[in-house]
Design a protein around this motif. Structure first.
Motif, PDB file in Angstrom:
ATOM      1  N   THR A  38       0.835  -1.201   0.000  1.00 14.35           N
ATOM      2  CA  THR A  38       0.000   0.000   0.000  1.00 14.35           C
ATOM      3  C   THR A  38       0.868   1.248   0.000  1.00 14.35           C
ATOM      4  O   THR A  38       1.963   1.263   0.574  1.00 14.35           O
ATOM      5  N   TYR A  39       0.360   2.271  -0.663  1.00 10.21           N
ATOM      6  CA  TYR A  39       1.073   3.545  -0.737  1.00 10.21           C
ATOM      7  C   TYR A  39       0.040   4.674  -0.806  1.00 10.21           C
ATOM      8  O   TYR A  39      -0.737   4.762  -1.773  1.00 10.21           O
ATOM      9  N   ASN A  40      -0.012   5.471   0.243  1.00  4.90           N
ATOM     10  CA  ASN A  40      -0.949   6.603   0.313  1.00  4.90           C
ATOM     11  C   ASN A  40      -2.393   6.183   0.011  1.00  4.90           C
ATOM     12  O   ASN A  40      -3.078   6.794  -0.810  1.00  4.90           O
ATOM     13  N   SER A  47       4.444   5.549   2.597  1.00  6.89           N
ATOM     14  CA  SER A  47       3.320   6.488   2.515  1.00  6.89           C
ATOM     15  C   SER A  47       3.610   7.778   3.265  1.00  6.89           C
ATOM     16  O   SER A  47       4.309   7.793   4.284  1.00  6.89           O
ATOM     17  N   THR A  48       3.027   8.863   2.763  1.00  6.50           N
ATOM     18  CA  THR A  48       3.160  10.167   3.413  1.00  6.50           C
ATOM     19  C   THR A  48       1.838  10.640   3.999  1.00  6.50           C
ATOM     20  O   THR A  48       1.756  11.761   4.510  1.00  6.50           O
ATOM     21  N   LEU A  67      -3.446  -9.200  -2.649  1.00  4.21           N
ATOM     22  CA  LEU A  67      -4.598  -8.303  -2.688  1.00  4.21           C
ATOM     23  C   LEU A  67      -4.134  -6.854  -2.743  1.00  4.21           C
ATOM     24  O   LEU A  67      -3.301  -6.429  -1.940  1.00  4.21           O
ATOM     25  N   ASP A  68      -4.663  -6.099  -3.687  1.00  2.00           N
ATOM     26  CA  ASP A  68      -4.338  -4.674  -3.753  1.00  2.00           C
ATOM     27  C   ASP A  68      -5.139  -3.903  -2.712  1.00  2.00           C
ATOM     28  O   ASP A  68      -6.271  -4.270  -2.374  1.00  2.00           O
ATOM     29  N   SER A  69      -4.561  -2.804  -2.242  1.00  3.58           N
ATOM     30  CA  SER A  69      -5.146  -2.093  -1.104  1.00  3.58           C
ATOM     31  C   SER A  69      -6.328  -1.214  -1.467  1.00  3.58           C
ATOM     32  O   SER A  69      -6.839  -0.479  -0.618  1.00  3.58           O
ATOM     33  N   ASP A  70      -6.789  -1.292  -2.702  1.00  3.45           N
ATOM     34  CA  ASP A  70      -7.992  -0.567  -3.107  1.00  3.45           C
ATOM     35  C   ASP A  70      -9.096  -1.489  -3.588  1.00  3.45           C
ATOM     36  O   ASP A  70     -10.196  -1.031  -3.918  1.00  3.45           O
ATOM     37  N   ASP A  71      -8.836  -2.789  -3.630  1.00  4.73           N
ATOM     38  CA  ASP A  71      -9.820  -3.751  -4.135  1.00  4.73           C
ATOM     39  C   ASP A  71     -10.579  -4.412  -2.998  1.00  4.73           C
ATOM     40  O   ASP A  71     -10.197  -4.317  -1.825  1.00  4.73           O
ATOM     41  N   LEU A  72     -11.654  -5.119  -3.347  1.00  4.89           N
ATOM     42  CA  LEU A  72     -12.524  -5.725  -2.338  1.00  4.89           C
ATOM     43  C   LEU A  72     -12.799  -7.191  -2.667  1.00  4.89           C
ATOM     44  O   LEU A  72     -13.153  -7.524  -3.801  1.00  4.89           O
ATOM     45  N   LEU A  73     -12.619  -8.050  -1.674  1.00  7.80           N
ATOM     46  CA  LEU A  73     -13.017  -9.447  -1.784  1.00  7.80           C
ATOM     47  C   LEU A  73     -14.460  -9.616  -1.354  1.00  7.80           C
ATOM     48  O   LEU A  73     -14.964  -8.856  -0.525  1.00  7.80           O
ATOM     49  N   PHE A  74     -15.106 -10.636  -1.887  1.00  5.63           N
ATOM     50  CA  PHE A  74     -16.418 -11.016  -1.389  1.00  5.63           C
ATOM     51  C   PHE A  74     -16.236 -12.027  -0.256  1.00  5.63           C
ATOM     52  O   PHE A  74     -15.224 -12.737  -0.204  1.00  5.63           O
ATOM     53  N   ASP A 134      -8.685   6.997 -10.222  1.00  5.33           N
ATOM     54  CA  ASP A 134      -7.621   7.753 -10.869  1.00  5.33           C
ATOM     55  C   ASP A 134      -6.232   7.463 -10.329  1.00  5.33           C
ATOM     56  O   ASP A 134      -5.238   7.916 -10.900  1.00  5.33           O
ATOM     57  N   GLU A 135      -6.123   6.683  -9.235  1.00  4.44           N
ATOM     58  CA  GLU A 135      -4.813   6.385  -8.666  1.00  4.44           C
ATOM     59  C   GLU A 135      -4.294   5.014  -9.081  1.00  4.44           C
ATOM     60  O   GLU A 135      -3.223   4.599  -8.635  1.00  4.44           O
ATOM     61  N   ASN A 136      -5.020   4.295  -9.948  1.00  2.00           N
ATOM     62  CA  ASN A 136      -4.544   2.998 -10.425  1.00  2.00           C
ATOM     63  C   ASN A 136      -3.189   3.145 -11.103  1.00  2.00           C
ATOM     64  O   ASN A 136      -2.917   4.137 -11.783  1.00  2.00           O
ATOM     65  N   ILE A 137      -2.337   2.126 -10.963  1.00  2.16           N
ATOM     66  CA  ILE A 137      -1.020   2.173 -11.588  1.00  2.16           C
ATOM     67  C   ILE A 137      -1.127   2.304 -13.103  1.00  2.16           C
ATOM     68  O   ILE A 137      -0.276   2.899 -13.761  1.00  2.16           O
TER      69      ILE A 137
END
Length: 322
Positions: free
Chosen positions: A24-26, A55-56, A99-106, A221-224
């Motif tokens: 995770t980053y910011n 992260s900052t 798991l990416d820090s912006d995604d969601l598992l069911f 908008d923050e996706n790599i």
């Protein structure tokens, strides 16, 4: 006792089958929601590792607010791939879920993955279906249902037959096989997950779970993939690695690799051209021309140069107007 039988035995003494590795980053704004979905899993045999990549914002505070349910590590900023490798070095599970820090598992995702692993004899990769969303309410109608899955000889064979062209964000990867290929290449660019999958291409066992959905992929908008320098670097990585014979499988799997690289390179070049980087998009176009020609991608081969010229002219006109 073979390696995979030994892993089954370890499961019986409480070793977590899954380790969530979450770089995770910011992401202070999104991380709590991602962690909440981890702890809602109906299958409980897992651990969670957060690797903060310098992260900052308040990301680390958000992660630590979950107490001893998460293992939080902080590193200087080095990119997602390096953070993932470090997370794996701290993991005790047999399978790693990146798991990416912006995604969601069911809530049912790990349950179905665990059943598939036991049913299919501990395959190298288990992959699921994802649904793209921008707002959480878009996932409200997604429900659990009887699992539909197919097992294949390896990733190259199975991913082509099942039409799976997503990265590791919806995959559980057998840790021992991950370690054999040396983990992620540590470059801060896109497509390092695809590069890992290709290096695991002929490792034994790939399972694709078609139903139910496993993951909500957040489009924001923050996706790599919104960082065009990283997109171009990722395309170059895949192309150069294939040309230098870095990926396994030899001539027998050349068409499999070319189809994968072609899908990604076409998407990346189109993204670059459409976002005012026509020259970089055309570099990818020319580098992959032979494989796209062999795979009869005429529409792409004819249309992209026209689009690139139009974007270049449009950019020149805008430049003169300034």
């Amino acid at each position: 006792m073979n390696e995979r039988s030994e892993m089954t035995a370890r499961e019986n003494i409480g070793k977590p089958k899954f380790s969530f590795v979450i770089p995770t980053y910011n992401r202070a704004r999104l991380l709590a929601e991602t962690l909440a979905c981890v702890f809602e899993q109906t299958y409980k045999n897992h651990e969670t590792i957060i690797v903060d990549d310098g992260s900052t914002d308040e990301t680390v505070s958000v992660a630590k607010s979950f107490g001893d349910r998460v293992n939080v590590f902080s590193r200087d900023h080095g990119g997602c791939a390096a953070a993932r490798n470090y997370g794996v070095s701290q993991a005790s599970g047999d399978y790693i879920f990146f798991l990416d820090s912006d995604d969601l598992l069911f809530p049912w995702t790990l349950k179905h993955y665990a059943n598939a692993i036991e049913r299919e004899g501990w395959p190298t990769i288990v992959a699921g279906e994802l649904i793209v969303f921008r707002h959480r309410h878009e996932l409200d109608d997604i429900v659990d249902e009887p699992c539909v899955s197919l097992a294949y000889e390896n990733f190259f064979t199975g991913s082509i037959q099942s039409d799976f062209f997503f990265g590791t964000g919806v995959c559980a990867v057998l840790k021992s096989e991950f370690q054999k290929v040396g983990g992620f290449i540590e470059r801060d660019i896109a497509a390092t997950d695809s590069d890992l999958q290709f290096r695991l291409g002929v490792a034994p066992g790939f399972v694709k779970i078609d139903k139910p959905f496993a993951l909500g992929y957040r489009d924001h908008d923050e996706n790599i993939l919104k960082s065009y320098k990283k997109v171009f670097g990722g395309a170059q990585l895949l192309i150069v690695s294939e040309k230098s014979n870095r990926y396994p499988g030899g001539e027998a799997y050349r068409r499999h690799r070319e189809k994968h690289i072609g899908v990604r390179a076409r998407a990346m070049s189109l993204k670059l051209v459409r976002n005012e980087f026509p020259l970089k998009g055309m570099q990818i176009y020319f580098a992959t021309f032979p494989m796209n020609f062999r795979n009869l991608k005429w529409k792409y081969l004819l249309a992209l140069p026209v689009l690139a010229v139009a974007q270049w002219i449009s950019g020149s006109i805008r430049g003169r107007d300034k």
